[in-house]
Every structure is written in C-alpha cells, then in structure tokens.
Design an enzyme around this catalytic site. Sequence first.
Site, short mmCIF file in Angstrom:
data_model
loop_
_atom_site.label_atom_id
_atom_site.label_comp_id
_atom_site.label_asym_id
_atom_site.label_seq_id
_atom_site.Cartn_x
_atom_site.Cartn_y
_atom_site.Cartn_z
N GLU A 1 -3.29 -28.83 -7.84
CA GLU A 1 -2.14 -29.59 -7.36
C GLU A 1 -2.57 -30.98 -6.88
OE1 GLU A 1 0.54 -26.61 -5.67
OE2 GLU A 1 1.09 -28.16 -4.22
N ARG B 1 0.81 -1.23 0.00
CA ARG B 1 0.00 0.00 0.00
C ARG B 1 0.84 1.27 0.00
NH1 ARG B 1 -3.40 -2.84 3.53
NH2 ARG B 1 -5.09 -3.74 2.34
N THR C 1 5.15 -18.72 -6.76
CA THR C 1 5.57 -19.61 -5.68
C THR C 1 4.59 -19.51 -4.50
OG1 THR C 1 7.02 -17.86 -4.85
CG2 THR C 1 8.06 -19.60 -6.18
N HIS D 1 6.16 -27.76 -5.91
CA HIS D 1 5.92 -27.11 -4.61
C HIS D 1 7.12 -27.28 -3.67
CE1 HIS D 1 2.34 -25.51 -2.09
NE2 HIS D 1 3.48 -25.05 -1.61
N ARG E 1 0.32 -19.81 -4.28
CA ARG E 1 -0.67 -20.88 -4.40
C ARG E 1 -1.15 -20.92 -5.85
NH1 ARG E 1 1.10 -22.48 -0.38
NH2 ARG E 1 0.08 -22.90 1.61
C1 DGY Z 1 3.50 -22.65 2.79
O1 DGY Z 1 4.08 -22.71 3.88
O2 DGY Z 1 2.41 -22.07 2.68
C2 DGY Z 1 4.17 -23.27 1.60
O3 DGY Z 1 3.39 -23.33 0.49
C3 DGY Z 1 4.71 -24.64 1.93
O4 DGY Z 1 5.85 -24.43 2.63
#
Ligand code: DGY
Length: 306
Positions: free
Chosen positions: A253, A173, A222, A271, A224
């Site tokens: 997944e 922000r 990296t 993942h 979700r």
């Molecule tokens: C998390 O911690 O949310 C990662 O995706 C897995 O380590």
Amino acid sequence: MVTRWIPDDAVKLLAEAGDVVVSPADRPLAPDELHEFVSGASAVVGMLHDRLDGALADAAGPGLKVVANVAVGYDNVDVPALAARGIVVTNTPGVLTDATADLAFGLLLAVTRRLGEGERLLRSRTPWSFHLGFLLGSGLQGKTLGIVGYGQIGRAVAKRAEAFGMEIVHSGRSGRGSVSFEELLARSDVVSLHCPLTPETRHLIDAAALRAMKPSAYLVNTTRGPVVDEAALADALEAGEIAGAALDVFEKEPEVEPRLLGRDDVVLSPHLGSATIETRTGMAVLAARNVVEVLGGRAPLTEVKP
Ligand code: DGY
C-alpha cells in the site's frame, strides 16, 4: 505529536493534556522526518502508515509515555520494543466494527454483481441495451460465506450475510459454523478476510489457498494487504482458479499489483473500511482519550499488551 490530520474533536481532547502538534504534511512522513517530528514528545498519535517502533521511541526521547495508533490493526507497531521501554501502546477496537463490516459487504456485492464493470461501461459511453444475458453476476442466497478471522468485524459481516440468506462458515475455534481453514476454502462461495496481519497470517492466501477455492468463488479483503499474496492472486485470476476479488487493502500500500488494475473481475477501493465521518471521528477521539488517560496517570481504555 500527531503524525497526520485528525478531526477537531480529538485535537480538542488532546489539548486538555498538553500542547498538540499536528504534522502539517498531507502525506505519510518518511522515517527520518517522523523521527525528527516526534523528538521531545510525551505522546505520539500515529497512523497505520507510520512505523511506530523502538527507533521512533528513541527519537522521541525519555519523556515518551504513550503511543496511540489510530487503527484497530497494529502490525505497524513494535509493541514489545515499546513495552520494553515502558511505553503504553493503544489501538482503536470496536468503534470501526460496523463501518468495516459494511464496506466488506459492499465490496462483496460489488464484485459478485459486477458493479464496477457496469459503471465503467456507462462512463465509457459504450452502447448497451437490457438483455437477459447482460453482465450476469452471482446471487448470494443459499451461498456460503467463509469468514477468516472471527472477531468483532468477522461476526458483524456474518450478521449482514445472514440477512442476505447466506450460510456462514468461519475459522473461529468453536461455535456453529466453525470449520478448518482447508474446509472453509473448499466450501465457500465467498471468502472474506478479517484476521489481523501477523507473521502467521502473512500470505495466508497464497497460490495453494487460491487453488483450494472453488473456481466460482470470490475473495474479499478488508483487513491488511499482506494477508494476500497479490502476485499469486493475479496468477489465480488469470488462470480462472477463482471468479473474482474485491480488495480494500494492498500488499505494498498504496501500490496495487499492476495486473489487478486492468481486470474487470477485480473491485478495488483505497483502504476505506473505516472511512465514515462518524467512525473516523470515533477512532481519533478514542486514541485521544487513551493519551489523556495515560498522561493523567490512569489506565488507557484500549491498551495493546505485548
Ligand atoms: C484499522 O483500523 O486497522 C483499519 O485498517 C483502518 O481503519
């Protein structure tokens, strides 16, 4: 009840608080198996592939006091449903920040420097020789990295990118580099996703967002999988709307959109963001500490509030 293997250090810690049962199955438990497994539990230590919700709490019974998710993300946990039953929910922030940022940056380098393609070429024993036009990638110095989700991991990625001479814009922000989401998409040479998965961020990167990126830009995810519409990403790559993508997480997944699997401009990893010995141990130990604290009548270290 621990729904899947965890490091010994964490099991030892949990054993201070009571009997520990670790699922012997080397796979995610199906919902009915999971419910049967947790029956009678005081504490559930769960993984990101487990649905930790009101049905699970009901299956565990009235003795359930704490659900410890061994992940920083908790989109698999129905926090309001558990809180309504008086169950404490915890996650594992902090301990995985550097490992995840390292992996994000590794993917960024892999996709911009075509490392996957190079590896596949060698392993397929394809003849090659050095020449000035061979497997050219894209340099990072002076380029702009757009960070969506400027929390601990996003900032840690920014630190790495600055060391590589990149300019940073982010969706935070305020502060230097803060821009609107639209400006971030339009300006960035690489867009890296670090926001949590919520109803607002599901398919945040959809067909329109991909069209708003530069044709020379790369996407790194990296966080979700469902933050990216994978079918739209495959369409965008096929249409040349962006230059490439590197994904550690997937919409369904462990499935991967089949059209992405065959593409040389896509780097994929299963993942692995937090997958170092130190970090995974740190995560499990933090989850175990949270359980020990709650079962001992004390406040957990890292509680998730509804
Ligand atoms: C998390 O911690 O949310 C990662 O995706 C897995 O380590």
